[in-house]
Design a protein around this motif. Structure first.
Motif, PDB file in Angstrom:
ATOM      1  N   VAL A 254      -9.162  -1.318  -0.897  1.00 49.37           N
ATOM      2  CA  VAL A 254      -9.144  -1.583   0.550  1.00 49.37           C
ATOM      3  C   VAL A 254      -7.820  -1.027   1.091  1.00 49.37           C
ATOM      4  O   VAL A 254      -6.955  -1.761   1.453  1.00 49.37           O
ATOM      5  CB  VAL A 254      -9.198  -3.106   0.858  1.00 49.37           C
ATOM      6  CG1 VAL A 254      -9.305  -3.360   2.355  1.00 49.37           C
ATOM      7  CG2 VAL A 254     -10.291  -3.838   0.096  1.00 49.37           C
ATOM      8  N   HIS A 255      -7.533   0.113   0.924  1.00 46.21           N
ATOM      9  CA  HIS A 255      -8.199   1.367   0.998  1.00 46.21           C
ATOM     10  C   HIS A 255      -7.936   2.281  -0.195  1.00 46.21           C
ATOM     11  O   HIS A 255      -8.692   3.219  -0.426  1.00 46.21           O
ATOM     12  CB  HIS A 255      -7.730   1.971   2.346  1.00 46.21           C
ATOM     13  CG  HIS A 255      -7.629   3.388   2.593  1.00 46.21           C
ATOM     14  ND1 HIS A 255      -6.558   4.003   3.195  1.00 46.21           N
ATOM     15  CD2 HIS A 255      -8.522   4.372   2.344  1.00 46.21           C
ATOM     16  CE1 HIS A 255      -6.784   5.284   3.320  1.00 46.21           C
ATOM     17  NE2 HIS A 255      -7.949   5.534   2.827  1.00 46.21           N
ATOM     18  N   TRP A 256      -6.880   1.994  -0.958  1.00 43.80           N
ATOM     19  CA  TRP A 256      -6.528   2.735  -2.168  1.00 43.80           C
ATOM     20  C   TRP A 256      -6.541   1.751  -3.351  1.00 43.80           C
ATOM     21  O   TRP A 256      -6.559   0.529  -3.138  1.00 43.80           O
ATOM     22  CB  TRP A 256      -5.127   3.358  -2.009  1.00 43.80           C
ATOM     23  CG  TRP A 256      -5.038   4.657  -1.255  1.00 43.80           C
ATOM     24  CD1 TRP A 256      -5.995   5.219  -0.455  1.00 43.80           C
ATOM     25  CD2 TRP A 256      -3.909   5.540  -1.212  1.00 43.80           C
ATOM     26  NE1 TRP A 256      -5.541   6.401   0.077  1.00 43.80           N
ATOM     27  CE2 TRP A 256      -4.244   6.635  -0.370  1.00 43.80           C
ATOM     28  CE3 TRP A 256      -2.642   5.551  -1.786  1.00 43.80           C
ATOM     29  CZ2 TRP A 256      -3.381   7.692  -0.102  1.00 43.80           C
ATOM     30  CZ3 TRP A 256      -1.767   6.605  -1.527  1.00 43.80           C
ATOM     31  CH2 TRP A 256      -2.136   7.668  -0.697  1.00 43.80           C
ATOM     32  N   PRO A 257      -6.474   2.259  -4.572  1.00 41.08           N
ATOM     33  CA  PRO A 257      -6.616   1.347  -5.725  1.00 41.08           C
ATOM     34  C   PRO A 257      -5.454   0.388  -5.942  1.00 41.08           C
ATOM     35  O   PRO A 257      -5.615  -0.641  -6.607  1.00 41.08           O
ATOM     36  CB  PRO A 257      -6.751   2.301  -6.920  1.00 41.08           C
ATOM     37  CG  PRO A 257      -6.213   3.597  -6.452  1.00 41.08           C
ATOM     38  CD  PRO A 257      -6.455   3.674  -4.992  1.00 41.08           C
ATOM     39  N   GLU A 258      -4.277   0.733  -5.407  1.00 36.10           N
ATOM     40  CA  GLU A 258      -3.091  -0.098  -5.684  1.00 36.10           C
ATOM     41  C   GLU A 258      -2.889  -1.205  -4.661  1.00 36.10           C
ATOM     42  O   GLU A 258      -1.912  -1.957  -4.738  1.00 36.10           O
ATOM     43  CB  GLU A 258      -1.847   0.811  -5.696  1.00 36.10           C
ATOM     44  CG  GLU A 258      -1.208   1.095  -4.336  1.00 36.10           C
ATOM     45  CD  GLU A 258      -2.087   1.863  -3.359  1.00 36.10           C
ATOM     46  OE1 GLU A 258      -3.211   2.237  -3.713  1.00 36.10           O
ATOM     47  OE2 GLU A 258      -1.662   2.052  -2.208  1.00 36.10           O
TER      48      GLU A 258
ATOM     49  N   HIS B  12       0.861  -1.183   0.000  1.00 36.99           N
ATOM     50  CA  HIS B  12       0.000   0.000   0.000  1.00 36.99           C
ATOM     51  C   HIS B  12       0.897   1.231   0.000  1.00 36.99           C
ATOM     52  O   HIS B  12       1.875   1.282   0.743  1.00 36.99           O
ATOM     53  CB  HIS B  12      -0.861  -0.063   1.277  1.00 36.99           C
ATOM     54  CG  HIS B  12      -1.845   1.052   1.448  1.00 36.99           C
ATOM     55  ND1 HIS B  12      -2.284   1.849   0.428  1.00 36.99           N
ATOM     56  CD2 HIS B  12      -2.503   1.497   2.569  1.00 36.99           C
ATOM     57  CE1 HIS B  12      -3.155   2.729   0.883  1.00 36.99           C
ATOM     58  NE2 HIS B  12      -3.300   2.543   2.179  1.00 36.99           N
ATOM     59  N   MET B  13       0.543   2.210  -0.822  1.00 34.88           N
ATOM     60  CA  MET B  13       1.418   3.362  -1.007  1.00 34.88           C
ATOM     61  C   MET B  13       1.040   4.579  -0.170  1.00 34.88           C
ATOM     62  O   MET B  13       1.636   5.649  -0.339  1.00 34.88           O
ATOM     63  CB  MET B  13       1.441   3.744  -2.492  1.00 34.88           C
ATOM     64  CG  MET B  13       2.381   2.913  -3.335  1.00 34.88           C
ATOM     65  SD  MET B  13       4.132   3.089  -2.868  1.00 34.88           S
ATOM     66  CE  MET B  13       4.404   4.830  -3.198  1.00 34.88           C
ATOM     67  N   GLU B  14       0.058   4.472   0.700  1.00 40.32           N
ATOM     68  CA  GLU B  14      -0.241   5.652   1.522  1.00 40.32           C
ATOM     69  C   GLU B  14       0.987   5.959   2.397  1.00 40.32           C
ATOM     70  O   GLU B  14       1.633   5.044   2.910  1.00 40.32           O
ATOM     71  CB  GLU B  14      -1.491   5.420   2.395  1.00 40.32           C
ATOM     72  CG  GLU B  14      -1.957   6.716   3.028  1.00 40.32           C
ATOM     73  CD  GLU B  14      -3.340   6.634   3.684  1.00 40.32           C
ATOM     74  OE1 GLU B  14      -3.912   5.539   3.760  1.00 40.32           O
ATOM     75  OE2 GLU B  14      -3.811   7.705   4.130  1.00 40.32           O
ATOM     76  N   PRO B  15       1.297   7.247   2.571  1.00 39.51           N
ATOM     77  CA  PRO B  15       2.574   7.590   3.210  1.00 39.51           C
ATOM     78  C   PRO B  15       2.719   7.141   4.675  1.00 39.51           C
ATOM     79  O   PRO B  15       3.838   7.176   5.198  1.00 39.51           O
ATOM     80  CB  PRO B  15       2.619   9.118   3.097  1.00 39.51           C
ATOM     81  CG  PRO B  15       1.858   9.406   1.845  1.00 39.51           C
ATOM     82  CD  PRO B  15       0.713   8.416   1.864  1.00 39.51           C
ATOM     83  N   ASP B  16       1.636   6.720   5.341  1.00 40.23           N
ATOM     84  CA  ASP B  16       1.852   6.189   6.698  1.00 40.23           C
ATOM     85  C   ASP B  16       2.613   4.866   6.646  1.00 40.23           C
ATOM     86  O   ASP B  16       3.137   4.423   7.672  1.00 40.23           O
ATOM     87  CB  ASP B  16       0.536   6.052   7.484  1.00 40.23           C
ATOM     88  CG  ASP B  16      -0.544   5.279   6.759  1.00 40.23           C
ATOM     89  OD1 ASP B  16      -0.560   5.280   5.521  1.00 40.23           O
ATOM     90  OD2 ASP B  16      -1.392   4.663   7.449  1.00 40.23           O
TER      91      ASP B  16
END
Ligand code: FEO
Length: 396
Positions: free
Chosen positions: A145-149, A80-84
């Protein structure tokens, strides 16, 4: 100094507690803190599963070095690529310039956009298996779940699901890091609040992921936030099934109201009294000026009944009620038993607007109460009756 946290069979937890951050994504309060989780799989090849937010990178790399004991890292798995979680990828690549980043095609664009990383990327697809030696990881796509990637992975030998944000929760890991070591009381409400706020809009993608995962035998769930789950996996699956179908956990009533001078609050108390005297015990009252929307959303996911009340404010809903209604609509919360009420001095608007919410959400409408100026004894009785009828419908 760092004592290793082994989950099983040379697979280690190297997550970091964040007790400093006030608000997740800069708006969701964190009274119990949060963790950013990462894992190391030591085998003939060494794989690291995700990273952490850049603010805690110093602690994170110390944890990692303690596990590696001089070895290098072959693969960085990016779910997941979200910065957290992705926030330390550039630091990671600086430390281990020869690593392969293992991720989805959609993440490649984000790796370039966030970090200008375009090389040493191994793209995996649904069902791809990465051999590490005695262990292997199989990848499954979990878009939205939660972003497309987003993808998840399954460690085949020990039956470990690396689940990305799914099954995550707010709350630090205090002392222990596995559910078997921890008093879990604080997590259940925070897990629901996390779900409601972060994943709650993506019910269909969550259902799709659950269907896919149902084919796997899972002994451990390693999420990106909160404890490693081992002893509570059936409970987690059950909660995710309920939440993603918008089924309440319990019969109960949430009354969320805004008030400027106390009249709407008076009606809220009358509704609660009516519901109580009809036999309902699970009644939660939230003054939207005192309780952050995220906690109210969590209770709305928990209980099957909802009453919203608002004064008319500049010929509209009270601003904090408007915020709550928008959050509910955005998450498309279904299957609720509903009532509403409002107060006004010179223009009646809020009650009508709140009534319209039930049509938009396709909820079961029980009734509404509209009050002008001070609450009369007739209006108190009307509100009391609404509470009674709400309770009867909720308990049916
Ligand atoms: Fe915990 Fe969607 O990142």
């Amino acid at each position: 100094m760092y004592n290793l946290k082994e989950i099983v069979d040379k697979i280690f937890y190297i997550g970091v507690n964040d007790r400093q951050k006030e608000a997740f994504e800069n708006y969701l309060p964190l009274p119990n803190g949060v963790t950013y989780n990462s894992y190391v799989i030591m085998d003939e090849k060494v794989a690291v599963v995700d990273t952490v937010e850049a603010t805690v990178a110093g602690t994170y790399f110390s944890n990692l070095e303690a596990v590696l004991q001089g070895r290098s890292v072959d693969y960085l798995i990016v779910h997941h690529m979200e910065p957290d979680h992705a926030g330390s990828i550039d630091l990671f690549v600086q430390r281990f310039p020869n690593i392969q980043i293992v991720t989805t095609s959609k993440s490649k664009d984000m790796l370039k956009g966030y970090f200008n990383i375009t090389e040493n990327i191994m793209e995996v697809k649904e069902g791809t298996t990465l051999e590490l030696g005695t262990k292997s990881l199989t990848f499954f796509m979990a878009p939205m779940v939660h972003w497309p990637e987003v993808m998840v992975s399954y460690e085949n030998k020990n039956k470990i699901l690396f689940s990305a944000d799914a099954f995550g929760t707010f709350g630090t890991n205090d002392g222990g890091f596995m559910d078997t070591q921890l008093n879990l009381d604080k997590y259940w409400d925070d897990m629901r609040r996390y779900y409601a706020c972060i994943v709650g809009k993506f019910a269909v993608p969550v259902q799709n992921a659950l269907k896919k995962l149902s084919a796997l035998e899972i002994s451990y769930i390693c999420s990106l936030h909160g404890p490693v789950w081992h002893a509570n996996i059936p409970k987690l699956m059950d909660l995710y099934q309920k939440w993603s179908r918008y089924e309440a956990e319990e019969k109960g009533l949430v009354i969320a109201y805004g008030t400027m001078y106390g009249n709407s609050q008076h009606l809220a108390e009358a509704i609660a009294q009516g519901a109580s005297e009809a036999g309902l015990k699970n009644i939660v009252i939230h003054n939207v000026s005192k309780t952050d929307t995220s906690f109210i959303l969590s209770d709305i996911f928990k209980y099957n009944g909802l009453v919203i009340g608002s004064p008319t404010y500049m010929t509209y809903m009270y601003p904090l009620i408007e915020k709550l209604v928008s959050a509910i609509e955005h998450r498309e919360i279904a299957n609720r038993i509903y009532g509403c009420f409002g107060s006004y001095t010179w223009a009646s608007k809020a009650t009508k607007m709140l009534s319209d919410v039930s049509c938009k959400m396709n909820w079961q409408m029980i009734g509404s109460v509209d009050n002008k100026q001070a609450v009369s004894s007739d209006k108190y009785q009307e509100a009391y009756q609404l509470g009674k009828e709400m309770a009867e419908a909720i308990l049916k």
